[in-house]
Motif scaffolding. Sequence first.
Motif, PDB file in Angstrom:
ATOM      1  N   MET A  77      38.645  39.535  46.465  1.00 24.91           N
ATOM      2  CA  MET A  77      39.754  39.424  45.558  1.00 24.91           C
ATOM      3  C   MET A  77      39.680  40.531  44.532  1.00 24.91           C
ATOM      4  O   MET A  77      38.731  41.254  44.457  1.00 24.91           O
ATOM      5  CB  MET A  77      39.793  38.054  44.919  1.00 24.91           C
ATOM      6  CG  MET A  77      38.657  37.678  44.037  1.00 24.91           C
ATOM      7  SD  MET A  77      39.287  37.128  42.475  1.00 24.91           S
ATOM      8  CE  MET A  77      39.402  38.668  41.633  1.00 24.91           C
ATOM      9  N   SER A 110      41.005  41.848  40.418  1.00 27.29           N
ATOM     10  CA  SER A 110      41.114  41.368  39.049  1.00 27.29           C
ATOM     11  C   SER A 110      42.440  40.671  38.835  1.00 27.29           C
ATOM     12  O   SER A 110      42.913  40.527  37.733  1.00 27.29           O
ATOM     13  CB  SER A 110      41.014  42.541  38.104  1.00 27.29           C
ATOM     14  OG  SER A 110      42.069  43.414  38.357  1.00 27.29           O
ATOM     15  N   GLY A 111      43.024  40.216  39.820  1.00 27.96           N
ATOM     16  CA  GLY A 111      44.416  39.789  39.738  1.00 27.96           C
ATOM     17  C   GLY A 111      45.194  40.885  40.398  1.00 27.96           C
ATOM     18  O   GLY A 111      44.645  41.886  40.830  1.00 27.96           O
ATOM     19  N   ASN A 163      57.995  36.676  37.949  1.00 25.34           N
ATOM     20  CA  ASN A 163      57.841  35.286  38.377  1.00 25.34           C
ATOM     21  C   ASN A 163      59.093  34.454  38.138  1.00 25.34           C
ATOM     22  O   ASN A 163      59.431  33.575  38.946  1.00 25.34           O
ATOM     23  CB  ASN A 163      56.623  34.666  37.682  1.00 25.34           C
ATOM     24  CG  ASN A 163      55.332  35.022  38.393  1.00 25.34           C
ATOM     25  OD1 ASN A 163      55.267  34.987  39.626  1.00 25.34           O
ATOM     26  ND2 ASN A 163      54.306  35.383  37.638  1.00 25.34           N
ATOM     27  N   ARG A 169      48.621  45.450  53.498  1.00 24.51           N
ATOM     28  CA  ARG A 169      47.603  44.462  53.850  1.00 24.51           C
ATOM     29  C   ARG A 169      48.008  43.649  55.083  1.00 24.51           C
ATOM     30  O   ARG A 169      47.218  43.439  55.996  1.00 24.51           O
ATOM     31  CB  ARG A 169      47.352  43.531  52.657  1.00 24.51           C
ATOM     32  CG  ARG A 169      46.304  42.471  52.928  1.00 24.51           C
ATOM     33  CD  ARG A 169      46.107  41.501  51.786  1.00 24.51           C
ATOM     34  NE  ARG A 169      45.149  40.490  52.212  1.00 24.51           N
ATOM     35  CZ  ARG A 169      43.840  40.615  52.117  1.00 24.51           C
ATOM     36  NH1 ARG A 169      43.309  41.680  51.575  1.00 24.51           N
ATOM     37  NH2 ARG A 169      43.038  39.661  52.568  1.00 24.51           N
ATOM     38  N   GLU A 172      32.445  41.842  41.865  1.00 28.41           N
ATOM     39  CA  GLU A 172      32.951  42.228  43.168  1.00 28.41           C
ATOM     40  C   GLU A 172      33.694  43.553  43.041  1.00 28.41           C
ATOM     41  O   GLU A 172      33.974  44.025  41.939  1.00 28.41           O
ATOM     42  CB  GLU A 172      33.899  41.151  43.702  1.00 28.41           C
ATOM     43  CG  GLU A 172      35.142  40.982  42.844  1.00 28.41           C
ATOM     44  CD  GLU A 172      36.059  39.892  43.371  1.00 28.41           C
ATOM     45  OE1 GLU A 172      35.688  39.195  44.310  1.00 28.41           O
ATOM     46  OE2 GLU A 172      37.166  39.771  42.819  1.00 28.41           O
ATOM     47  N   GLY A 204      45.005  37.309  50.063  1.00 28.49           N
ATOM     48  CA  GLY A 204      43.663  37.879  50.144  1.00 28.49           C
ATOM     49  C   GLY A 204      42.949  37.872  48.815  1.00 28.49           C
ATOM     50  O   GLY A 204      41.723  37.829  48.751  1.00 28.49           O
ATOM     51  N   ARG A 205      43.702  37.926  47.740  1.00 32.65           N
ATOM     52  CA  ARG A 205      43.107  37.902  46.402  1.00 32.65           C
ATOM     53  C   ARG A 205      43.332  36.555  45.725  1.00 32.65           C
ATOM     54  O   ARG A 205      43.146  36.457  44.504  1.00 32.65           O
ATOM     55  CB  ARG A 205      43.717  39.012  45.553  1.00 32.65           C
ATOM     56  CG  ARG A 205      43.663  40.381  46.200  1.00 32.65           C
ATOM     57  CD  ARG A 205      44.510  41.403  45.457  1.00 32.65           C
ATOM     58  NE  ARG A 205      44.873  42.523  46.304  1.00 32.65           N
ATOM     59  CZ  ARG A 205      45.948  42.555  47.092  1.00 32.65           C
ATOM     60  NH1 ARG A 205      46.777  41.544  47.138  1.00 32.65           N
ATOM     61  NH2 ARG A 205      46.203  43.607  47.846  1.00 32.65           N
ATOM     62  N   ASP A 235      45.978  35.317  44.830  1.00 26.45           N
ATOM     63  CA  ASP A 235      46.869  35.623  43.714  1.00 26.45           C
ATOM     64  C   ASP A 235      48.280  35.084  43.919  1.00 26.45           C
ATOM     65  O   ASP A 235      49.174  35.387  43.141  1.00 26.45           O
ATOM     66  CB  ASP A 235      46.914  37.132  43.461  1.00 26.45           C
ATOM     67  CG  ASP A 235      47.349  37.917  44.684  1.00 26.45           C
ATOM     68  OD1 ASP A 235      47.613  37.304  45.742  1.00 26.45           O
ATOM     69  OD2 ASP A 235      47.427  39.155  44.589  1.00 26.45           O
ATOM     70  N   ARG A 236      48.491  34.314  44.974  1.00 29.27           N
ATOM     71  CA  ARG A 236      49.767  33.603  45.141  1.00 29.27           C
ATOM     72  C   ARG A 236      49.541  32.170  44.691  1.00 29.27           C
ATOM     73  O   ARG A 236      48.760  31.441  45.310  1.00 29.27           O
ATOM     74  CB  ARG A 236      50.212  33.602  46.609  1.00 29.27           C
ATOM     75  CG  ARG A 236      50.186  34.957  47.261  1.00 29.27           C
ATOM     76  CD  ARG A 236      51.310  35.824  46.780  1.00 29.27           C
ATOM     77  NE  ARG A 236      51.185  37.153  47.342  1.00 29.27           N
ATOM     78  CZ  ARG A 236      51.569  37.480  48.571  1.00 29.27           C
ATOM     79  NH1 ARG A 236      52.120  36.581  49.338  1.00 29.27           N
ATOM     80  NH2 ARG A 236      51.401  38.704  49.017  1.00 29.27           N
ATOM     81  N   TRP A 275      53.242  34.905  41.292  1.00 25.55           N
ATOM     82  CA  TRP A 275      52.190  35.916  41.353  1.00 25.55           C
ATOM     83  C   TRP A 275      51.287  35.777  40.131  1.00 25.55           C
ATOM     84  O   TRP A 275      51.776  35.789  38.992  1.00 25.55           O
ATOM     85  CB  TRP A 275      52.801  37.315  41.362  1.00 25.55           C
ATOM     86  CG  TRP A 275      53.480  37.698  42.638  1.00 25.55           C
ATOM     87  CD1 TRP A 275      52.907  37.818  43.862  1.00 25.55           C
ATOM     88  CD2 TRP A 275      54.869  38.042  42.810  1.00 25.55           C
ATOM     89  NE1 TRP A 275      53.855  38.210  44.784  1.00 25.55           N
ATOM     90  CE2 TRP A 275      55.049  38.365  44.163  1.00 25.55           C
ATOM     91  CE3 TRP A 275      55.955  38.118  41.942  1.00 25.55           C
ATOM     92  CZ2 TRP A 275      56.287  38.745  44.682  1.00 25.55           C
ATOM     93  CZ3 TRP A 275      57.188  38.497  42.443  1.00 25.55           C
ATOM     94  CH2 TRP A 275      57.341  38.806  43.806  1.00 25.55           C
ATOM     95  N   ALA A 276      49.993  35.691  40.359  1.00 20.39           N
ATOM     96  CA  ALA A 276      49.059  35.572  39.240  1.00 20.39           C
ATOM     97  C   ALA A 276      49.186  36.788  38.334  1.00 20.39           C
ATOM     98  O   ALA A 276      49.285  37.922  38.809  1.00 20.39           O
ATOM     99  CB  ALA A 276      47.630  35.442  39.751  1.00 20.39           C
ATOM    100  N   ARG A 284      43.292  37.500  36.062  1.00 22.69           N
ATOM    101  CA  ARG A 284      42.282  37.703  37.105  1.00 22.69           C
ATOM    102  C   ARG A 284      42.134  36.451  37.965  1.00 22.69           C
ATOM    103  O   ARG A 284      42.206  35.331  37.455  1.00 22.69           O
ATOM    104  CB  ARG A 284      40.938  38.077  36.473  1.00 22.69           C
ATOM    105  CG  ARG A 284      40.900  39.517  36.010  1.00 22.69           C
ATOM    106  CD  ARG A 284      39.508  39.900  35.532  1.00 22.69           C
ATOM    107  NE  ARG A 284      39.266  39.436  34.189  1.00 22.69           N
ATOM    108  CZ  ARG A 284      39.730  40.043  33.093  1.00 22.69           C
ATOM    109  NH1 ARG A 284      40.455  41.131  33.199  1.00 22.69           N
ATOM    110  NH2 ARG A 284      39.459  39.569  31.910  1.00 22.69           N
ATOM    111  N   THR A 285      41.888  36.667  39.247  1.00 18.82           N
ATOM    112  CA  THR A 285      41.823  35.552  40.185  1.00 18.82           C
ATOM    113  C   THR A 285      40.453  35.410  40.837  1.00 18.82           C
ATOM    114  O   THR A 285      40.282  34.604  41.745  1.00 18.82           O
ATOM    115  CB  THR A 285      42.891  35.698  41.286  1.00 18.82           C
ATOM    116  OG1 THR A 285      42.728  36.973  41.905  1.00 18.82           O
ATOM    117  CG2 THR A 285      44.291  35.591  40.712  1.00 18.82           C
ATOM    118  N   MET A 286      39.484  36.176  40.360  1.00 23.55           N
ATOM    119  CA  MET A 286      38.145  36.064  40.941  1.00 23.55           C
ATOM    120  C   MET A 286      37.557  34.685  40.620  1.00 23.55           C
ATOM    121  O   MET A 286      37.633  34.225  39.475  1.00 23.55           O
ATOM    122  CB  MET A 286      37.231  37.145  40.372  1.00 23.55           C
ATOM    123  CG  MET A 286      35.813  37.075  40.886  1.00 23.55           C
ATOM    124  SD  MET A 286      34.787  38.406  40.196  1.00 23.55           S
ATOM    125  CE  MET A 286      33.216  37.969  40.923  1.00 23.55           C
TER     126      MET A 286
END
Lengths: 393, 405
Positions: free
Chosen positions: A1, A3-4, A97, A168, A341, B80-81, B83-84, B104-105, B108-110
């Motif tokens: 992932m 950082s957003g 959004n 992707r 990461e 994949g991240r 982030d949805r 969408w985020a 951060r999504t980690m």
Amino acid sequence: MSSGTDSLPTPGREVRPGPSRSSSWSRVGGLALLLTFSQGLTAADLGSSLRELQAVAAEGRGNPAANPAWRRVAAAEARSLPTLLGAMDGANDYALNWIRAAIESVVQRELARSRTLPTEALLRFARDTHHHPRARHLAFELVGRQDPAMHDRLLPEFLNDPSPDLRRDSVQALLNEGVALATKDKPAAIAVLQKALSSVRDADQVDAVAARLKELGQPVDLPRVFGWVHRWRLIGPFDNTSGAGFEKAFPPESIIDAAAEYEGKTGKVKWREQNTTSDYGIVDFNQPFGALKSVTGYAVAEFWSDTPRRAEIRLGCKDGWKVWANGKFLFGRDEYHRGYEIDQYRMPVELQKGRNVILVKCCQNEQTEDWTKEWEFQLRVTDSSGTPIFSSR
Amino acid sequence: MNASILPLLLGAGLLIGPLSARADWTQFRGAAGDSVDPSSRVPSQLGTNSVVWSIPLGGRGIASPVIVADRVFVTSSSGGRQDRLKVQCFQLSDGTLRWERTFWATGRTMTHEKISSAAPSPATDGRAIYAFFSSNDCVALDFDGNLLWYRGLGRDYPNASNSLGMASSLSVVDGVVIAQAENDSESFTAGLDARTGTNVWKLDRPKRANWTSPFPFRDASGKTSVVLQSSKGVVAIDPQTGKTRWNYGEGASTVPSTTASAGRLYVPSNGLTVLEPGTNGGFTQVWRSAQMRPGTASPVVLGNRVFALNDGGILSCADTQDGRRLWQLRLKGSFSATPVSAGGRLYCVNEEGLVQVVDPEAPSGAVLSELALHETIIGTPSIAADSLFVRSDGHLWRIGRNSSL
């Protein structure tokens, strides 16, 4: 992932791809003269309502006005979807959004009424790289909602797309194809996976493609694929007892002098060269300085660019850190040992022509558990899609 | 209310404690935040025929479902991240998808690999569904999926994040949405206007990672307060202003959350510490037990028994009067989910997806039945309509009596 999905914000400035609001709205305005978008909703209504959604900002500013505007936009008909998507051009993350939710509401209602989505118009939108990358990806998703076969057939054309999400999805299709071929036709599988490797940008997909190629006996130059900054000079240790070093400005924050010698935590310290050959670009302070605790180190790299350009510095680090580019502070974070990461933090940067100086401050805390030994980071320079940019020297 | 009977009710403890009616499961651990629905008739003998329905979800998540009348709201994340960010609304009777919205985020999504962006549970005030994510994105939708407002708290306050992921659930009190974003760096809790999402107040909070959830309760004087728990202890704040009413500063866990029963707060602090808020704005410490140590799961109180489940599956039972431990029962597997209770039973779901129904009235506790769902389950179940609602990264199950359809 990552950082957003977006880079860290630059105070006072929103960095967004796509045309300016005025240019996108000239297109919307042009359409507005011609079309009525739904019963009881004129084009002018739709335009003004979309502007209300675009006006939302940090800390909920604009939310009260956006609420009724959203209902008007969500009442639009399917044929207005390209207009709604176009309103994402130049929009900030909050507005994206709001608009996306309205689009989903329109799509849900129209499909429930067995109406069709304007597939051709959506496809044209998705193919137009002037539009916002996320809007394009959403447009192509909607193509898939209406016509899954068309979506799958056309997906390969986005393999080198500037939209990270379109790219992707296309890479994933190739990866799946390569995996399926691996047991039946090894040369074909290798060819497909090499093609995927040449286009892949997301770290998790790089690892997946590289692992499959390795299984097929194909070496992968991971440092080259990721594009790590690998030539560094380090200095340390300075003090970080009780975390105080994070805020304390030691001499390298004022001047980078390769020949200088300073008073460190335990004696004189000076810069030393440290090149990394790690697959993942790890710059390890423990290697030259020993496994120290409650310490601060600095790393500096020169990065040469042939032209002035917008780029991103992408950092992974589980220690406290700060980053500067050409003396300008970009971002910092005093979190320790919660994990890291690739591309954990993304910072927009304006590279200048010629020599650029990247300075990283890396603080180790006093924790003693096994999983707190790392005093290190990884860093690369990319464009907004994640394509590595290499130093020209 | 007849003022003359108020002192009697207060004296009997009838006005002290949880805020909400129990008909719906409106937030993490239910309307009262105590994980208990005493009136529900969830079967105690579970088997494969107890699965009323199961449906695939739109992404990963450990957030508890929120249930209002005939609707089940679930949050997930995908991509994949991760982030949805997704909010889905299902029909309670058959699991049919009514609507879904994806965002969408902006932060951060980690997260740690065990969890995802959809870790905090949503909440409702009966007017809207408020969803919160590890990225600190917060969204309000009406029950038909119409967007009411959106906040990107991770974008607004970009150093408010945790690389292991955030998991504090939302709470809604008297028109204020309490969003806790406490972490090692830019640590805060905010009260958001439920109508617009704008800040009503914002508190700087201890700079320490914190996964506990805000807990609203009504004290003996009838005032509604919200307990914020952190490594420093707990503070009770006025939900309208964020101002501190009282402070307990002897440290507390940053994972399991406080619960309440009969006017007392059960705080995961130095084991388990029981506080009784008074009418004068203070509190009294009733007892403390070092033997009662909740793990990731929050404590649960049933009548005069309090239960603490540790990560290794040891369920400990103590007397609520003095904290004396009465028995321990080893359950199968390791646990993250908080047990929930219906009809006097405890429903404990381990990380391997095994639902174990415990009779807490048995002399040393006893497992009455088991149901294997064969998926990793980290999130706390919800209860409504005589059913248990359990979610994994992939599915949502309704578990109950098939005849209840």
